[in-house]
Design a protein around this motif. Structure first.
Motif, short mmCIF file in Angstrom:
data_model
loop_
_atom_site.label_atom_id
_atom_site.label_comp_id
_atom_site.label_asym_id
_atom_site.label_seq_id
_atom_site.Cartn_x
_atom_site.Cartn_y
_atom_site.Cartn_z
N PHE A 199 0.82 -1.21 0.00
CA PHE A 199 0.00 0.00 0.00
C PHE A 199 0.86 1.26 0.00
N TRP A 200 2.09 1.16 0.55
CA TRP A 200 3.02 2.29 0.48
C TRP A 200 3.72 2.31 -0.87
N GLN A 201 3.97 1.14 -1.43
CA GLN A 201 4.80 1.03 -2.64
C GLN A 201 4.10 0.21 -3.74
N PRO A 202 2.94 0.64 -4.23
CA PRO A 202 2.28 -0.13 -5.30
C PRO A 202 3.09 -0.17 -6.59
N LEU A 203 3.73 0.97 -6.95
CA LEU A 203 4.55 0.99 -8.16
C LEU A 203 5.76 0.08 -8.01
N GLY A 204 6.40 0.11 -6.84
CA GLY A 204 7.53 -0.77 -6.60
C GLY A 204 7.14 -2.23 -6.71
N PHE A 205 5.95 -2.59 -6.22
CA PHE A 205 5.48 -3.97 -6.29
C PHE A 205 5.27 -4.40 -7.74
N VAL A 206 4.66 -3.54 -8.55
CA VAL A 206 4.43 -3.88 -9.96
C VAL A 206 5.77 -4.06 -10.69
N ILE A 207 6.71 -3.14 -10.45
CA ILE A 207 8.03 -3.24 -11.08
C ILE A 207 8.72 -4.52 -10.64
N TYR A 208 8.63 -4.84 -9.35
CA TYR A 208 9.26 -6.07 -8.84
C TYR A 208 8.68 -7.29 -9.54
N CYS A 209 7.38 -7.36 -9.66
CA CYS A 209 6.73 -8.54 -10.27
C CYS A 209 7.17 -8.73 -11.72
N ILE A 210 7.20 -7.65 -12.50
CA ILE A 210 7.61 -7.75 -13.90
C ILE A 210 9.07 -8.16 -14.00
N ALA A 211 9.93 -7.52 -13.20
CA ALA A 211 11.36 -7.84 -13.25
C ALA A 211 11.63 -9.26 -12.75
N ALA A 212 10.87 -9.73 -11.76
CA ALA A 212 11.07 -11.08 -11.23
C ALA A 212 10.73 -12.14 -12.27
N ILE A 213 9.69 -11.90 -13.06
CA ILE A 213 9.33 -12.84 -14.12
C ILE A 213 10.47 -12.96 -15.12
N ALA A 214 11.06 -11.81 -15.49
CA ALA A 214 12.19 -11.84 -16.42
C ALA A 214 13.42 -12.46 -15.77
N GLU A 215 13.60 -12.23 -14.48
CA GLU A 215 14.77 -12.73 -13.77
C GLU A 215 14.81 -14.25 -13.75
N VAL A 216 13.66 -14.89 -13.65
CA VAL A 216 13.62 -16.36 -13.58
C VAL A 216 13.33 -16.99 -14.94
N ASN A 217 13.40 -16.19 -16.01
CA ASN A 217 13.24 -16.70 -17.38
C ASN A 217 11.90 -17.40 -17.60
N ARG A 218 10.84 -16.78 -17.11
CA ARG A 218 9.52 -17.35 -17.29
C ARG A 218 8.77 -16.63 -18.39
N ALA A 219 7.82 -17.34 -19.01
CA ALA A 219 6.97 -16.74 -20.02
C ALA A 219 6.21 -15.57 -19.40
N PRO A 220 6.05 -14.46 -20.14
CA PRO A 220 6.39 -14.27 -21.57
C PRO A 220 7.82 -13.79 -21.82
N PHE A 221 8.70 -13.92 -20.81
CA PHE A 221 10.08 -13.45 -20.94
C PHE A 221 11.08 -14.60 -20.99
N ASP A 222 10.66 -15.75 -21.49
CA ASP A 222 11.56 -16.92 -21.53
C ASP A 222 12.36 -16.95 -22.83
N LEU A 223 13.03 -15.85 -23.13
CA LEU A 223 13.78 -15.73 -24.38
C LEU A 223 15.03 -16.59 -24.40
N ALA A 224 15.51 -17.03 -23.22
CA ALA A 224 16.72 -17.85 -23.17
C ALA A 224 16.47 -19.27 -23.68
N GLU A 225 15.20 -19.66 -23.80
CA GLU A 225 14.88 -21.01 -24.29
C GLU A 225 13.74 -20.96 -25.30
#
Length: 339
Positions: A199-225
């Motif tokens: 509730f203090w950091q809604p933008l930070g939470f959204v950024i974290y979620c998007i970056a975390a998906i890319a960090e673990v190479n998951r769809a739709p960011f699974d470009l490594a495979e």
């Protein structure tokens, strides 16, 4: 520290490893069933009641499959790469508080559990340091395979992780500014006396979620495979249980980033009311939040198509990083004015 405390901590570590590996197994089962339901299919339902023994059957199958090693591969590095990825995935979870702190006495010795295996003063830095090492296993596996598609997958993964790790790290800086601590139990304590940081950091939470998906190479960011471009990417030459270790590392990393988001933004093991004993209630609330975040991982995979690589880089560098910097600046101003 008494020997009873040491033995208890070792037992907790073994239990955590068992839970993470079991969680990986049933994450694959849950993903197959949930995606099947979303696509109006049945999914695995033959092995055991409701198909619940399917992960065990898959594990046995992979264990007994032929282990093929390319003749031109760098064999020591080829063998060590998946082990390194799995090891890093497991150790990253060590500082995550999965329940509230509690203590008890055995034979006059006071045994304390802070809610995590290790309650470090720099817990946030430890998680980022550990997760950033995971890419080395992918890069080494792609390079050691002596296959151009594997190498391209490893290089893509390294570029992707470098790009999104910046946004991932900056997404939680606002929380650190508010709480004033890098210790995860302190961050949970702050949320216990206020409201969850989302509730203090809604933008930070959204950024974290998007970056975390890319960090673990998951769809739709699974470009490594990406199979339409790289066949299978960095693990194309891997088979049998070595392939399974890469697979395990990916899913355990998903659990870790979900648990970290739960701790930083969602109050960790805190809940609106106590269901049963405080430590058990904390564990239940923690698991509920982590499962919801893991469901979102599956939901995105079943819903969104894989993005183009240039758009992946554009999203990270042109949008997420500037927004994260803006969030840090705005939070710093608010904290300074309200201090």
């Amino acid at each position: 520290m008494s020997w009873q405390q040491v033995i208890f901590d070792l037992l907790i570590a073994l239990v955590l490893v068992f839970v993470l590996i079991t969680g990986f197994a049933y994450m694959t089962f849950a993903e197959r069933r949930v995606v099947a339901l979303m696509q109006v299919r049945i999914g695995p339902n033959r092995v055991g009641p409701f198909g619940l023994l399917q992960p065990l059957a898959d594990g046995i199958k992979l264990l007994f499959k032929e282990d093929i090693v390319p003749t031109q591969a760098d064999k020591p590095v080829f063998a060590l790469a998946p082990m390194f990825s799995l090891f890093i995935a497991l150790v990253a979870f060590a500082v995550i508080p999965f329940t509230v702190a509690f203590s008890f006495t055995i034979n006059g010795d006071h045994i304390v559990l802070a809610g995590a295996l290790a309650d470090l003063n720099i817990g946030v830095l430890y998680v980022f340091a550990a997760t950033s090492l995971a890419v080395y296993g992918i890069v080494l596996g792609g390079w050691a395979s002596n296959n151009k598609y594997s190498l391209l997958g490893g290089i893509r993964s390294s570029a992707q992780v470098i790009s999104y790790e910046l946004a991932l790290g900056m997404s939680v800086v606002g929380v650190l500014e508010i709480t004033g601590s890098l210790k995860l139990t302190d961050i949970i304590s702050f949320q216990a006396h206020h409201i969850p940081n989302i509730f203090w950091q809604p933008l930070g939470f959204v950024i974290y979620c998007i970056a975390a998906i890319a960090e673990v190479n998951r769809a739709p960011f699974d470009l490594a495979e990406a199979e339409q471009e790289l066949v299978a990417g960095y693990h194309i030459e891997y088979s049998s249980f070595r392939f399974a270790m890469f697979f395990m590392a990916e899913y355990i990393n998903m659990i870790t980033v979900s648990a970290f988001a739960t701790t930083i933004f969602l109050g960790g093991p805190l809940g609106p009311f106590t269901i049963i004993w405080p430590w058990l209630s904390g564990l239940i609330w923690f698991l509920i939040k982590v499962v919801i975040l893991l469901f979102i991982f599956i939901w995105l995979r079943a819903t969104l198509p894989r993005v183009r690589y240039d758009r992946l880089m554009t999203l990270g560098w042109r949008w997420l990083i500037p927004l994260a910097l803006l969030n840090i600046l705005a939070t710093a101003v608010v904290v300074a004015l309200t201090a």
